[in-house]
Design a protein around this motif. Structure first.
Motif, PDB file in Angstrom:
ATOM      1  N   ALA A 193      -7.202  42.736 -53.257  1.00 24.87           N
ATOM      2  CA  ALA A 193      -6.074  43.384 -53.924  1.00 24.87           C
ATOM      3  C   ALA A 193      -4.777  42.631 -53.683  1.00 24.87           C
ATOM      4  O   ALA A 193      -3.852  42.687 -54.492  1.00 24.87           O
ATOM      5  CB  ALA A 193      -5.936  44.831 -53.441  1.00 24.87           C
ATOM      6  N   ARG A 194      -4.705  41.920 -52.577  1.00 28.63           N
ATOM      7  CA  ARG A 194      -3.502  41.145 -52.267  1.00 28.63           C
ATOM      8  C   ARG A 194      -3.554  39.806 -52.986  1.00 28.63           C
ATOM      9  O   ARG A 194      -4.579  39.139 -52.993  1.00 28.63           O
ATOM     10  CB  ARG A 194      -3.403  40.903 -50.756  1.00 28.63           C
ATOM     11  CG  ARG A 194      -3.328  42.168 -49.935  1.00 28.63           C
ATOM     12  CD  ARG A 194      -3.408  41.841 -48.462  1.00 28.63           C
ATOM     13  NE  ARG A 194      -2.384  40.874 -48.091  1.00 28.63           N
ATOM     14  CZ  ARG A 194      -2.560  39.904 -47.194  1.00 28.63           C
ATOM     15  NH1 ARG A 194      -3.738  39.756 -46.611  1.00 28.63           N
ATOM     16  NH2 ARG A 194      -1.585  39.081 -46.892  1.00 28.63           N
ATOM     17  N   LYS A 195      -2.444  39.428 -53.581  1.00 26.58           N
ATOM     18  CA  LYS A 195      -2.382  38.124 -54.227  1.00 26.58           C
ATOM     19  C   LYS A 195      -2.124  37.082 -53.156  1.00 26.58           C
ATOM     20  O   LYS A 195      -1.063  37.085 -52.521  1.00 26.58           O
ATOM     21  CB  LYS A 195      -1.262  38.087 -55.268  1.00 26.58           C
ATOM     22  CG  LYS A 195      -1.242  36.789 -56.068  1.00 26.58           C
ATOM     23  CD  LYS A 195      -0.185  36.828 -57.140  1.00 26.58           C
ATOM     24  CE  LYS A 195      -0.189  35.540 -57.941  1.00 26.58           C
ATOM     25  NZ  LYS A 195       0.824  35.556 -59.018  1.00 26.58           N
ATOM     26  N   PRO A 196      -3.087  36.194 -52.890  1.00 24.72           N
ATOM     27  CA  PRO A 196      -2.902  35.230 -51.810  1.00 24.72           C
ATOM     28  C   PRO A 196      -1.699  34.317 -52.055  1.00 24.72           C
ATOM     29  O   PRO A 196      -1.455  33.878 -53.175  1.00 24.72           O
ATOM     30  CB  PRO A 196      -4.212  34.415 -51.844  1.00 24.72           C
ATOM     31  CG  PRO A 196      -5.183  35.264 -52.591  1.00 24.72           C
ATOM     32  CD  PRO A 196      -4.375  36.038 -53.574  1.00 24.72           C
ATOM     33  N   GLU A 197      -0.940  34.086 -50.984  1.00 26.60           N
ATOM     34  CA  GLU A 197       0.197  33.180 -51.091  1.00 26.60           C
ATOM     35  C   GLU A 197      -0.306  31.748 -51.229  1.00 26.60           C
ATOM     36  O   GLU A 197      -1.105  31.292 -50.405  1.00 26.60           O
ATOM     37  CB  GLU A 197       1.083  33.307 -49.848  1.00 26.60           C
ATOM     38  CG  GLU A 197       1.803  34.642 -49.737  1.00 26.60           C
ATOM     39  CD  GLU A 197       2.805  34.850 -50.859  1.00 26.60           C
ATOM     40  OE1 GLU A 197       3.390  33.847 -51.309  1.00 26.60           O
ATOM     41  OE2 GLU A 197       2.975  36.001 -51.294  1.00 26.60           O
ATOM     42  N   PRO A 198       0.152  31.028 -52.262  1.00 25.66           N
ATOM     43  CA  PRO A 198      -0.319  29.640 -52.436  1.00 25.66           C
ATOM     44  C   PRO A 198       0.177  28.733 -51.329  1.00 25.66           C
ATOM     45  O   PRO A 198       1.291  28.894 -50.820  1.00 25.66           O
ATOM     46  CB  PRO A 198       0.260  29.247 -53.796  1.00 25.66           C
ATOM     47  CG  PRO A 198       1.437  30.160 -53.995  1.00 25.66           C
ATOM     48  CD  PRO A 198       1.078  31.442 -53.312  1.00 25.66           C
ATOM     49  N   LEU A 199      -0.666  27.793 -50.942  1.00 24.49           N
ATOM     50  CA  LEU A 199      -0.310  26.830 -49.908  1.00 24.49           C
ATOM     51  C   LEU A 199       0.437  25.651 -50.521  1.00 24.49           C
ATOM     52  O   LEU A 199       0.273  25.328 -51.697  1.00 24.49           O
ATOM     53  CB  LEU A 199      -1.575  26.337 -49.202  1.00 24.49           C
ATOM     54  CG  LEU A 199      -2.416  27.399 -48.488  1.00 24.49           C
ATOM     55  CD1 LEU A 199      -3.728  26.791 -48.015  1.00 24.49           C
ATOM     56  CD2 LEU A 199      -1.647  27.992 -47.317  1.00 24.49           C
ATOM     57  N   ALA A 200       1.277  25.009 -49.699  1.00 25.95           N
ATOM     58  CA  ALA A 200       2.032  23.847 -50.177  1.00 25.95           C
ATOM     59  C   ALA A 200       1.105  22.661 -50.431  1.00 25.95           C
ATOM     60  O   ALA A 200       1.313  21.874 -51.347  1.00 25.95           O
ATOM     61  CB  ALA A 200       3.118  23.474 -49.170  1.00 25.95           C
ATOM     62  N   LYS A 201       0.087  22.512 -49.583  1.00 27.44           N
ATOM     63  CA  LYS A 201      -0.881  21.442 -49.786  1.00 27.44           C
ATOM     64  C   LYS A 201      -2.284  21.988 -49.529  1.00 27.44           C
ATOM     65  O   LYS A 201      -2.451  23.017 -48.875  1.00 27.44           O
ATOM     66  CB  LYS A 201      -0.606  20.251 -48.871  1.00 27.44           C
ATOM     67  CG  LYS A 201      -0.748  20.545 -47.393  1.00 27.44           C
ATOM     68  CD  LYS A 201      -0.519  19.265 -46.585  1.00 27.44           C
ATOM     69  CE  LYS A 201      -0.751  19.522 -45.085  1.00 27.44           C
ATOM     70  NZ  LYS A 201      -0.583  18.281 -44.305  1.00 27.44           N
ATOM     71  N   GLN A 202      -3.262  21.285 -50.033  1.00 29.53           N
ATOM     72  CA  GLN A 202      -4.635  21.773 -49.965  1.00 29.53           C
ATOM     73  C   GLN A 202      -5.150  21.819 -48.536  1.00 29.53           C
ATOM     74  O   GLN A 202      -4.809  20.975 -47.707  1.00 29.53           O
ATOM     75  CB  GLN A 202      -5.549  20.876 -50.810  1.00 29.53           C
ATOM     76  CG  GLN A 202      -6.945  21.438 -50.983  1.00 29.53           C
ATOM     77  CD  GLN A 202      -7.627  20.866 -52.206  1.00 29.53           C
ATOM     78  OE1 GLN A 202      -7.072  20.858 -53.294  1.00 29.53           O
ATOM     79  NE2 GLN A 202      -8.833  20.384 -52.024  1.00 29.53           N
ATOM     80  N   SER A 203      -5.975  22.833 -48.250  1.00 28.02           N
ATOM     81  CA  SER A 203      -6.540  23.009 -46.915  1.00 28.02           C
ATOM     82  C   SER A 203      -7.499  21.878 -46.580  1.00 28.02           C
ATOM     83  O   SER A 203      -8.019  21.188 -47.462  1.00 28.02           O
ATOM     84  CB  SER A 203      -7.270  24.349 -46.828  1.00 28.02           C
ATOM     85  OG  SER A 203      -6.414  25.419 -47.114  1.00 28.02           O
ATOM     86  N   GLY A 204      -7.748  21.720 -45.281  1.00 31.83           N
ATOM     87  CA  GLY A 204      -8.639  20.669 -44.817  1.00 31.83           C
ATOM     88  C   GLY A 204     -10.108  21.008 -45.035  1.00 31.83           C
ATOM     89  O   GLY A 204     -10.467  22.132 -45.399  1.00 31.83           O
ATOM     90  N   GLU A 205     -10.939  20.033 -44.769  1.00 28.28           N
ATOM     91  CA  GLU A 205     -12.381  20.196 -44.996  1.00 28.28           C
ATOM     92  C   GLU A 205     -12.973  21.300 -44.135  1.00 28.28           C
ATOM     93  O   GLU A 205     -13.854  22.033 -44.570  1.00 28.28           O
ATOM     94  CB  GLU A 205     -13.079  18.864 -44.711  1.00 28.28           C
ATOM     95  CG  GLU A 205     -12.586  17.718 -45.582  1.00 28.28           C
ATOM     96  CD  GLU A 205     -13.051  16.364 -45.083  1.00 28.28           C
ATOM     97  OE1 GLU A 205     -13.699  16.319 -44.004  1.00 28.28           O
ATOM     98  OE2 GLU A 205     -12.786  15.361 -45.766  1.00 28.28           O
ATOM     99  N   GLY A 206     -12.478  21.425 -42.900  1.00 27.20           N
ATOM    100  CA  GLY A 206     -13.021  22.430 -41.999  1.00 27.20           C
ATOM    101  C   GLY A 206     -12.853  23.846 -42.522  1.00 27.20           C
ATOM    102  O   GLY A 206     -13.710  24.706 -42.280  1.00 27.20           O
ATOM    103  N   SER A 207     -11.764  24.105 -43.243  1.00 28.68           N
ATOM    104  CA  SER A 207     -11.544  25.456 -43.764  1.00 28.68           C
ATOM    105  C   SER A 207     -12.580  25.818 -44.820  1.00 28.68           C
ATOM    106  O   SER A 207     -13.036  26.961 -44.894  1.00 28.68           O
ATOM    107  CB  SER A 207     -10.131  25.565 -44.348  1.00 28.68           C
ATOM    108  OG  SER A 207      -9.993  24.741 -45.488  1.00 28.68           O
ATOM    109  N   PHE A 208     -12.969  24.844 -45.640  1.00 24.97           N
ATOM    110  CA  PHE A 208     -13.981  25.110 -46.658  1.00 24.97           C
ATOM    111  C   PHE A 208     -15.343  25.344 -46.000  1.00 24.97           C
ATOM    112  O   PHE A 208     -16.137  26.158 -46.479  1.00 24.97           O
ATOM    113  CB  PHE A 208     -14.044  23.958 -47.655  1.00 24.97           C
ATOM    114  CG  PHE A 208     -12.851  23.889 -48.569  1.00 24.97           C
ATOM    115  CD1 PHE A 208     -12.797  24.668 -49.711  1.00 24.97           C
ATOM    116  CD2 PHE A 208     -11.775  23.071 -48.273  1.00 24.97           C
ATOM    117  CE1 PHE A 208     -11.699  24.620 -50.558  1.00 24.97           C
ATOM    118  CE2 PHE A 208     -10.668  23.014 -49.108  1.00 24.97           C
ATOM    119  CZ  PHE A 208     -10.628  23.786 -50.244  1.00 24.97           C
TER     120      PHE A 208
END
Length: 256
Positions: free
Chosen positions: A119-134
Motif C-alpha cells: 500500500a505504501r508507494k516505495p521511495e525511489p532510490l537515487a541510484k540502483q541497488s547493489g547485486e546483494g540486495s537483489f
C-alpha cells in the motif's frame, strides 16, 4: 469441487488476474487468501493450481513484453530464489500435515504484511541497488513462492524503488513469477504431490485468467493507479485478518 465451488474459484482467479495485470502483483495473494477463507481447496493444492495460472498470466503478458526484461537483475534474483523455493515447498508440506492452523496463520500474516507494504508507494532510490540486495529479496521471494506461490511482495517493493522504467520493472517481475512457477510445478510433479482429480478441475480457470488478462490490458478501468492499489490493499488486509484471527483463537484454545 462442486459446480458452485468451481464457479466461485473461476470468479476468484479471474479477479486476481485482472488485478495482477493492472498492478503487476497480487495474483497469488488474492487467490490464496480467497481459498484460505472459503476452504475451496487445501492450501497445497491451491498453491499448485495458482502456479499454473500464474504461468498462464505471465506468458500472455510476456508475448510482447519480454524485450523489456532487465536480464541482469533477473539473473541475480533467480540465483537466490530457486534454492529458497525448494525450502519453502518443504516447509509447506511439513506444516500441511498436522499443523493446518499454523499454516493458515502464516498465510494470514504474510498477506497482512504484504498488503501494508504494497500500500505504501516505495521511495525511489537515487541510484540502483547493489547485486546483494537483489539476491536478498530474491531469497525471500523464493521462500514465499515455495510455500504459497506468492513470490511478489518483496520483489515488488524492491524493484519499484529502483531508478528503472516502469515497463522494465513490470516485465522483469512477471518473468520472475513465470520461472518460479515453472520450477514449483516441476517440483510438485517430481514429488508426486499432484492435486486430486476433482481439485484439478480448478485448472478450468485458465480461460477465466486469460480473459481477465486480455480485458485488463484492452480496456483498463477509469480508476487511477493509486486508487486501484488502495482497493487491492483493503481487500488483502481484510482477507489476511479474517484468515489469521480464527487460527489464533483455535491455537490458543489448544494450549494447556
Amino acid at each position: 469441487m462442486s459446480v458452485a465451488e468451481l464457479i466461485g474459484f473461476l470468479l476468484l482467479a479471474g479477479a486476481a488476474a485482472y488485478a495482477q495485470t493492472l498492478t503487476g502483483f497480487a495474483f497469488g495473494l488474492i487467490t490464496m487468501g480467497g481459498v484460505g477463507l472459503t476452504g475451496l481447496l487445501s492450501l497445497p493444492d491451491a498453491a499448485m493450481i495458482v502456479s499454473v495460472l500464474t504461468l498462464v498470466n505471465a506468458t500472455q503478458m510476456l508475448l510482447k513484453g519480454w524485450r523489456d526484461v532487465a536480464w541482469r537483475e533477473f539473473g541475480f534474483v533467480m540465483a537466490a530464489s530457486i534454492p529458497m523455493l525448494f525450502g519453502g515447498y518443504w516447509l509447506l508440506e511439513w506444516l500441511a500435515g498436522t499443523r493446518a492452523d499454523i499454516l493458515r496463520l502464516i498465510l494470514g500474516i504474510v498477506i497482512i504484511i504484504s498488503s501494508v507494504q504494497l500500500a505504501r508507494k516505495p521511495e525511489p532510490l537515487a541510484k540502483q541497488s547493489g547485486e546483494g540486495s537483489f539476491l536478498f529479496f530474491g531469497s525471500i521471494a523464493g521462500l514465499m513462492g515455495g510455500m504459497f506461490s506468492t513470490a511478489g511482495p518483496p520483489l515488488v517493493y524492491h524493484f519499484y524503488r529502483q531508478p528503472m522504467p516502469l515497463v522494465k520493472i513490470r516485465e522483469t517481475l512477471v518473468t520472475v513469477f513465470a520461472l518460479n512457477a515453472v520450477f514449483r510445478i516441476g517440483l510438485v510433479v517430481l514429488s508426486g504431490d499432484l492435486p486430486s482429480s476433482s481439485n484439478l478441475t480448478g485448472l478450468l480457470a485458465i480461460p477465466a485468467v486469460m480473459g481477465a488478462t486480455y480485458t485488463a490490458r484492452r480496456w483498463p478501468p477509469p480508476v487511477p493507479a493509486a486508487a486501484m492499489r488502495r482497493i487491492v490493499f483493503i481487500l488483502l488486509f481484510l482477507s489476511g485478518v479474517s484468515l489469521s484471527a480464527p487460527a489464533v483463537v483455535h491455537l490458543l484454545r489448544t494450549l494447556p
